[in-house]
Scaffold this active site. Sequence first.
Site, PDB file in Angstrom:
ATOM      1  N   CYS A  76      -6.051  -0.142  -5.596  1.00 48.19           N
ATOM      2  CA  CYS A  76      -6.425  -0.205  -4.183  1.00 48.19           C
ATOM      3  C   CYS A  76      -7.177   1.066  -3.797  1.00 48.19           C
ATOM      4  O   CYS A  76      -6.829   2.160  -4.218  1.00 48.19           O
ATOM      5  CB  CYS A  76      -5.211  -0.431  -3.292  1.00 48.19           C
ATOM      6  SG  CYS A  76      -4.493   1.033  -2.564  1.00 48.19           S
ATOM      7  N   GLU A  77      -8.235   0.883  -3.027  1.00 41.58           N
ATOM      8  CA  GLU A  77      -9.086   2.026  -2.721  1.00 41.58           C
ATOM      9  C   GLU A  77      -8.513   2.915  -1.625  1.00 41.58           C
ATOM     10  O   GLU A  77      -8.995   4.009  -1.407  1.00 41.58           O
ATOM     11  CB  GLU A  77     -10.506   1.563  -2.350  1.00 41.58           C
ATOM     12  CG  GLU A  77     -10.623   0.838  -1.030  1.00 41.58           C
ATOM     13  CD  GLU A  77     -12.059   0.385  -0.785  1.00 41.58           C
ATOM     14  OE1 GLU A  77     -12.824   0.276  -1.757  1.00 41.58           O
ATOM     15  OE2 GLU A  77     -12.401   0.147   0.383  1.00 41.58           O
ATOM     16  N   HIS A  78      -7.484   2.451  -0.937  1.00 38.72           N
ATOM     17  CA  HIS A  78      -6.895   3.274   0.123  1.00 38.72           C
ATOM     18  C   HIS A  78      -5.897   4.291  -0.420  1.00 38.72           C
ATOM     19  O   HIS A  78      -5.710   5.353   0.157  1.00 38.72           O
ATOM     20  CB  HIS A  78      -6.220   2.385   1.165  1.00 38.72           C
ATOM     21  CG  HIS A  78      -7.165   1.420   1.796  1.00 38.72           C
ATOM     22  ND1 HIS A  78      -6.890   0.089   1.965  1.00 38.72           N
ATOM     23  CD2 HIS A  78      -8.414   1.613   2.272  1.00 38.72           C
ATOM     24  CE1 HIS A  78      -7.927  -0.508   2.516  1.00 38.72           C
ATOM     25  NE2 HIS A  78      -8.859   0.390   2.717  1.00 38.72           N
ATOM     26  N   HIS A  79      -5.230   3.951  -1.507  1.00 35.67           N
ATOM     27  CA  HIS A  79      -4.195   4.836  -2.048  1.00 35.67           C
ATOM     28  C   HIS A  79      -4.405   5.164  -3.521  1.00 35.67           C
ATOM     29  O   HIS A  79      -3.665   5.957  -4.080  1.00 35.67           O
ATOM     30  CB  HIS A  79      -2.823   4.189  -1.877  1.00 35.67           C
ATOM     31  CG  HIS A  79      -2.492   3.835  -0.457  1.00 35.67           C
ATOM     32  ND1 HIS A  79      -2.801   2.610   0.097  1.00 35.67           N
ATOM     33  CD2 HIS A  79      -1.912   4.552   0.531  1.00 35.67           C
ATOM     34  CE1 HIS A  79      -2.415   2.582   1.357  1.00 35.67           C
ATOM     35  NE2 HIS A  79      -1.872   3.745   1.651  1.00 35.67           N
ATOM     36  N   GLN A 117      -8.219  -6.243  -1.890  1.00 39.67           N
ATOM     37  CA  GLN A 117      -8.035  -7.578  -2.474  1.00 39.67           C
ATOM     38  C   GLN A 117      -8.980  -8.613  -1.859  1.00 39.67           C
ATOM     39  O   GLN A 117      -9.509  -9.475  -2.558  1.00 39.67           O
ATOM     40  CB  GLN A 117      -6.569  -8.004  -2.294  1.00 39.67           C
ATOM     41  CG  GLN A 117      -6.245  -9.323  -2.981  1.00 39.67           C
ATOM     42  CD  GLN A 117      -4.789  -9.701  -2.844  1.00 39.67           C
ATOM     43  OE1 GLN A 117      -3.928  -8.841  -2.779  1.00 39.67           O
ATOM     44  NE2 GLN A 117      -4.510 -10.999  -2.788  1.00 39.67           N
ATOM     45  N   HIS A 145       1.090  -5.204  -4.098  1.00 39.35           N
ATOM     46  CA  HIS A 145       0.441  -3.912  -3.914  1.00 39.35           C
ATOM     47  C   HIS A 145       1.492  -2.812  -4.001  1.00 39.35           C
ATOM     48  O   HIS A 145       2.371  -2.747  -3.156  1.00 39.35           O
ATOM     49  CB  HIS A 145      -0.266  -3.858  -2.552  1.00 39.35           C
ATOM     50  CG  HIS A 145      -1.472  -4.739  -2.483  1.00 39.35           C
ATOM     51  ND1 HIS A 145      -2.746  -4.249  -2.380  1.00 39.35           N
ATOM     52  CD2 HIS A 145      -1.586  -6.079  -2.546  1.00 39.35           C
ATOM     53  CE1 HIS A 145      -3.605  -5.255  -2.362  1.00 39.35           C
ATOM     54  NE2 HIS A 145      -2.923  -6.378  -2.453  1.00 39.35           N
ATOM     55  N   CYS A 147       1.217   0.147  -3.291  1.00 41.76           N
ATOM     56  CA  CYS A 147       1.180   1.042  -2.124  1.00 41.76           C
ATOM     57  C   CYS A 147       2.039   0.484  -0.991  1.00 41.76           C
ATOM     58  O   CYS A 147       2.347   1.196  -0.035  1.00 41.76           O
ATOM     59  CB  CYS A 147      -0.258   1.276  -1.647  1.00 41.76           C
ATOM     60  SG  CYS A 147      -1.124  -0.216  -1.124  1.00 41.76           S
TER      61      CYS A 147
END
Length: 186
Positions: A76-79, A117, A145, A147
């Site tokens: 995931c690109e946020h975490h 996703q 996920h 995260c």
Amino acid sequence: MVDQNKIREAARLLLEGIGEDPDREGLKETPERIARMYEEIFAGMGRDGREELGKVFTVENSEMVLERDITFYSMCEHHMLPFYGKAHVAYIPNGRVVGLSKLARTVEIYAGRLQVQERMTGQIADAVMKYLAPRGVMVVLEAEHTCMTMRGVRKPGSRTVTTAARGVFLEDESLQNRFFQLLNLS
Ligand code: ZN
């Protein structure tokens, strides 16, 4: 192509940042291991579905083809934490099909980069539309996920489901229903 030097440096800084000693025995090789690992898990960077979906076979029929339960791992690109699960890809051929392993490899390409996703689901559908040019395609991703499960709201086992429909799957609701019926068979 990833820059292994930058990753090594960054990993060392990360270790220092969390209060670790990057030179202690157990961590000495860690930046190097992370650099090699990132090369592997981000192997989809700069690639697209053309290389897998470009080789097609001609067929007469136009019955739905479904490749289900394609296991994937992405980040995931946020975490920058893993999310992983199953992809299901169905399409209605327009005189052309691909080998079934090609759909799995296409999923792998779009999983091999920083993702959300929803976007990954759409990218797979768009790649199939663009390079295989079927009458329609339907993609469903179900994923856990980390995260959300190892931090934050901590809901182990919860899954996120995303869908993308293109072509005749958008226009014909009964096709979507048949797709979901096929998925529920097992
Ligand atoms: Zn995340």
